[in-house]
Design a protein around this motif. Structure first.
Motif, PDB file in Angstrom:
ATOM      1  N   PHE A  81     -10.571 -11.742   6.565  1.00 23.58           N
ATOM      2  CA  PHE A  81     -11.446 -10.467   6.246  1.00 23.58           C
ATOM      3  C   PHE A  81     -10.333  -9.652   5.101  1.00 23.58           C
ATOM      4  O   PHE A  81     -11.115  -9.027   4.022  1.00 23.58           O
ATOM      5  N   LEU A  82      -9.031  -9.776   4.980  1.00 23.35           N
ATOM      6  CA  LEU A  82      -8.321  -9.150   4.051  1.00 23.35           C
ATOM      7  C   LEU A  82      -8.127  -9.684   2.886  1.00 23.35           C
ATOM      8  O   LEU A  82      -8.367  -8.967   1.911  1.00 23.35           O
ATOM      9  N   LYS A  83      -8.430 -10.983   2.931  1.00 24.40           N
ATOM     10  CA  LYS A  83      -8.299 -11.970   1.655  1.00 24.40           C
ATOM     11  C   LYS A  83      -9.653 -11.806   0.925  1.00 24.40           C
ATOM     12  O   LYS A  83      -9.876 -11.454  -0.360  1.00 24.40           O
ATOM     13  N   ASN A  84     -10.925 -11.509   1.516  1.00 22.22           N
ATOM     14  CA  ASN A  84     -12.489 -11.166   1.057  1.00 22.22           C
ATOM     15  C   ASN A  84     -12.123  -9.914   0.479  1.00 22.22           C
ATOM     16  O   ASN A  84     -13.068  -9.570  -0.600  1.00 22.22           O
ATOM     17  N   ARG A  85     -11.252  -8.967   0.864  1.00 20.51           N
ATOM     18  CA  ARG A  85     -11.538  -7.550   0.551  1.00 20.51           C
ATOM     19  C   ARG A  85     -10.352  -7.443  -0.762  1.00 20.51           C
ATOM     20  O   ARG A  85     -10.420  -6.335  -1.252  1.00 20.51           O
ATOM     21  N   SER A  86      -9.480  -8.314  -0.920  1.00 15.41           N
ATOM     22  CA  SER A  86      -8.186  -8.128  -1.868  1.00 15.41           C
ATOM     23  C   SER A  86      -8.615  -7.898  -3.147  1.00 15.41           C
ATOM     24  O   SER A  86      -8.066  -7.063  -3.730  1.00 15.41           O
ATOM     25  N   LYS A  87      -9.562  -8.541  -3.481  1.00  5.34           N
ATOM     26  CA  LYS A  87     -10.100  -8.008  -4.928  1.00  5.34           C
ATOM     27  C   LYS A  87     -10.439  -6.597  -5.078  1.00  5.34           C
ATOM     28  O   LYS A  87     -10.400  -5.811  -5.946  1.00  5.34           O
ATOM     29  N   ILE A 171      -2.422  -3.059  11.734  1.00  7.23           N
ATOM     30  CA  ILE A 171      -1.147  -2.665  11.161  1.00  7.23           C
ATOM     31  C   ILE A 171      -0.664  -3.654  10.181  1.00  7.23           C
ATOM     32  O   ILE A 171      -0.046  -3.426   9.261  1.00  7.23           O
ATOM     33  N   LYS A 172      -0.880  -4.913  10.570  1.00 12.53           N
ATOM     34  CA  LYS A 172      -0.097  -5.981   9.810  1.00 12.53           C
ATOM     35  C   LYS A 172      -0.850  -6.303   8.658  1.00 12.53           C
ATOM     36  O   LYS A 172      -0.274  -6.334   7.449  1.00 12.53           O
ATOM     37  N   GLY A 173      -2.104  -5.872   8.587  1.00 13.86           N
ATOM     38  CA  GLY A 173      -2.787  -5.667   7.187  1.00 13.86           C
ATOM     39  C   GLY A 173      -2.481  -4.840   6.181  1.00 13.86           C
ATOM     40  O   GLY A 173      -2.585  -4.643   4.928  1.00 13.86           O
ATOM     41  N   PHE A 174      -2.242  -3.426   6.977  1.00  8.38           N
ATOM     42  CA  PHE A 174      -1.751  -2.209   6.387  1.00  8.38           C
ATOM     43  C   PHE A 174      -0.648  -2.511   5.721  1.00  8.38           C
ATOM     44  O   PHE A 174      -0.110  -2.144   4.435  1.00  8.38           O
ATOM     45  N   ILE A 175       0.459  -3.027   6.140  1.00  9.10           N
ATOM     46  CA  ILE A 175       1.951  -3.438   5.702  1.00  9.10           C
ATOM     47  C   ILE A 175       1.654  -4.611   4.630  1.00  9.10           C
ATOM     48  O   ILE A 175       2.379  -4.389   3.689  1.00  9.10           O
ATOM     49  N   THR A 176       0.870  -5.389   4.702  1.00 11.84           N
ATOM     50  CA  THR A 176       0.443  -6.603   3.721  1.00 11.84           C
ATOM     51  C   THR A 176       0.047  -5.875   2.431  1.00 11.84           C
ATOM     52  O   THR A 176       0.469  -6.028   1.270  1.00 11.84           O
ATOM     53  N   ILE A 177      -0.718  -5.012   2.692  1.00 12.32           N
ATOM     54  CA  ILE A 177      -1.421  -4.062   1.394  1.00 12.32           C
ATOM     55  C   ILE A 177      -0.157  -3.451   0.573  1.00 12.32           C
ATOM     56  O   ILE A 177      -0.065  -3.337  -0.354  1.00 12.32           O
ATOM     57  N   CYS A 178       0.608  -2.720   1.446  1.00 12.89           N
ATOM     58  CA  CYS A 178       1.670  -1.592   1.103  1.00 12.89           C
ATOM     59  C   CYS A 178       2.677  -2.670   0.199  1.00 12.89           C
ATOM     60  O   CYS A 178       3.172  -2.158  -0.680  1.00 12.89           O
ATOM     61  N   ARG A 179       2.829  -3.745   0.858  1.00 11.73           N
ATOM     62  CA  ARG A 179       3.866  -4.460  -0.106  1.00 11.73           C
ATOM     63  C   ARG A 179       3.461  -5.420  -1.010  1.00 11.73           C
ATOM     64  O   ARG A 179       4.520  -6.185  -1.698  1.00 11.73           O
TER      65      ARG A 179
END
Length: 224
Positions: A81-87, A171-179
């Motif tokens: 889900f995060l990968k599909n939203r990354s763009k 939370i893991k996804g939130f940290i991934t985005i911030c970093r």
């Protein structure tokens, strides 16, 4: 416009995009709800009268195994889900939003999906619980009349297990985005998943797993 308002508007406008992810989460909750209702239901009390210790141990083991499976399943689903939203996240960053704010939007948006999935899954699980328990009882070889009923403990347990796992992954996804960097977020959606290499360690783990399963089946033959 605040973070919650932006996340809520994205949640409403992108429901079609979330379809596969939403269905996967609802299915997870439905399965968990059915097992929890079975554990706290009236039908299982009759089985416990036959062998209370064994029945309780089996149900607890099944729920623990199911929770572990859900952990890795939700982990994989949220990563996709995060990968599909990354763009989309990268484009928002180019528009002037900092990654911390985008991370908060993603967190709120994901929690809304989790809450909606949890509620929908519990409702469907309650509706299908009688059918599910009938199948389990028939497979067990007992002639027990299944009575429909909803246990508050089962519902609370389902909510705690699912939302705890889902929140951890969010939370893991939130940290991934911030970093992450903007360029990496845009390029992530273009990357193709590589087939993992199978090493000697994985082969050994497979053999050990098969031996443990075989031993378990062997021991189960001696149980009345």
């Amino acid at each position: 416009m605040g973070v919650f308002e932006i996340a809520y508007n994205n949640f409403k406008s992108n429901l079609r995009i979330y379809t596969a992810f939403f269905i996967a989460m609802v299915f997870s909750v439905v399965v968990l709800t059915n097992f929890e209702l079975l554990q706290y239901g009236d039908a299982i009390k009759v089985l416990q009268g036959e062998n209370a210790k064994f029945t309780s141990a089996v149900l607890i083991s099944v729920i623990v195994i199911l929770s572990v499976f859900l952990f890795f399943f939700i982990w994989y689903a949220t990563n996709i889900f995060l990968k599909n939203r990354s763009k989309e996240i990268g484009i928002l960053s180019f528009m002037g939003l900092d990654l911390y704010t985008i991370g908060k939007i993603y967190f709120v948006e994901s929690i809304l999906i989790g809450i909606t999935s949890c509620i929908s899954g519990i409702i469907i699980g309650i509706i299908t619980s009688r059918f599910f328990q009938t199948i389990i009882i028939k497979l067990s070889g007992f002639n027990i009349k299944v009575v429909s009923g909803v246990s508050v403990k089962a519902i609370i347990s389902t909510i705690i297990i699912f939302m705890a796992i889902f929140t951890i992954m969010t939370i893991k996804g939130f940290i991934t985005i911030c970093r992450s960097s903007v360029i990496n977020l845009i390029n992530t959606s273009k990357k193709q998943d590589k087939i993992p290499k199978v090493g000697l360690g994985l082969y050994l783990l497979s053999v050990i797993s098969l031996l443990i399963l075989s031993y378990g089946y062997y021991k189960s033959l001696n149980i009345r």
